[in-house]
Design an enzyme around this catalytic site. Structure first.
Site, PDB file in Angstrom:
ATOM      1  N   ASP A   1       0.843  -1.193   0.000  1.00 18.55           N
ATOM      2  CA  ASP A   1       0.000   0.000   0.000  1.00 18.55           C
ATOM      3  C   ASP A   1       0.882   1.247   0.000  1.00 18.55           C
ATOM      4  O   ASP A   1       2.022   1.205   0.466  1.00 18.55           O
ATOM      5  CB  ASP A   1      -0.886   0.035   1.250  1.00 18.55           C
ATOM      6  CG  ASP A   1      -1.871  -1.115   1.275  1.00 18.55           C
ATOM      7  OD1 ASP A   1      -2.172  -1.661   0.200  1.00 18.55           O
ATOM      8  OD2 ASP A   1      -2.325  -1.461   2.381  1.00 18.55           O
TER       9      ASP A   1
HETATM   10  N1  URA Z   1      -1.254  -5.939   3.628  1.00 19.94           N
HETATM   11  C1  URA Z   1      -1.747  -4.679   3.696  1.00 19.94           C
HETATM   12  O1  URA Z   1      -2.817  -4.448   4.250  1.00 19.94           O
HETATM   13  N2  URA Z   1      -1.037  -3.703   3.130  1.00 19.94           N
HETATM   14  C2  URA Z   1       0.162  -3.892   2.541  1.00 19.94           C
HETATM   15  O2  URA Z   1       0.780  -2.943   2.054  1.00 19.94           O
HETATM   16  C3  URA Z   1       0.669  -5.206   2.483  1.00 19.94           C
HETATM   17  C4  URA Z   1      -0.056  -6.210   3.032  1.00 19.94           C
END
Ligand code: URA
Length: 239
Positions: free
Chosen positions: A103
């Site tokens: 993310d």
């Molecule tokens: N899970 C998430 O919620 N975000 C990420 O960036 C990676 C795994």
């Protein structure tokens, strides 16, 4: 190997760019000028130079980045910077791409490479490559919640059927920090897994992909090539 292919793998641009270099009389093999793109070069035995600088042959590049929390793990973004924007020209010339997604606000280990088979292996659910994260959470993770994460929780998936996550490895680290290892990579998966047991992730960092650990010496936004030893830890993922 043909000299134009060699030059492309040494990071001198497209085959056409490399042919132009040859036409420009910029290339020598063992000190002898070459102009013909079909000229063969012996990778093990001969030295290629471009305008006097040794052109090192490298087909693949493997980079470890400590992704900062304000950039996208994609090659392009309309509104902000991407992990690719953080790379120097020396790395960009090999056209690496991120192996999987984090993310925008997630920090930590990002592998970037032009080795498509490795990218595929790392993101393929079939390969079950564990990714380890540390999450700061608000709300208490109870023993019951931990046990649920460890056996699999149901997550709503937009218009699709809810899915049940595979068992995760969970470790209470104290101070609201929890270590979690998962081998899947659904959208916002870690955040949604914690949400399903009443906790909100306020900070997330990836620390490892399989046996490859983030180098603690890398500052946010910094990047370096994997060592031979580190590459050895992950190269079998593509088999
Ligand atoms: N899970 C998430 O919620 N975000 C990420 O960036 C990676 C795994």
């Amino acid at each position: 190997m043909r000299i134009d292919k060699y030059l492309a793998h040494a990071g001198y641009g497209s085959r056409n760019d490399c042919k132009q270099l040859l036409k420009d009389k910029a290339v020598q093999i063992d000190g002898v000028l070459v102009k013909d793109a079909k000229t063969k070069v012996d990778i093990q035995a001969q030295v290629v130079t471009v305008r006097g600088t040794v052109a090192e042959y490298k087909e693949f590049i493997y980079l470890m980045m400590n992704k900062p929390g304000d950039c996208l793990s994609a090659t392009k973004d309309k509104s902000g910077r991407t992990v690719i924007d953080l790379l120097s020209e020396d790395y960009l010339k090999y056209a690496p791409v991120p192996a999987g997604r984090l993310d925008r606000d997630t920090e930590g280990l990002m592998l970037l490479t032009n080795d498509g088979a490795l990218v595929h292996g790392i993101i393929s659910p079939k390969k079950e490559v564990y990714k380890r994260y540390v999450a700061k959470i608000s709300g208490e993770l109870t023993e019951e919640g931990k046990a649920k994460l460890e056996s699999g929780v149901q997550i709503l998936d937009g218009q699709n059927e809810p899915f049940t996550t595979k068992p995760a490895k969970v470790e209470m680290l104290g101070d609201g920090l929890v270590g979690i290892e998962i081998a899947e990579g659904k959208f916002h998966q870690v955040k949604r897994m914690f949400a399903s047991v009443g906790c909100k992730v306020t900070y997330l960092k990836r620390e490892a992909i399989g046996a490859l650990e983030l180098d603690p010496a890398l500052g946010l936004g910094e990047c370096r090539e994997l060592t031979e030893e580190e590459l050895g830890l992950i190269k079998d993922i593509k088999k």
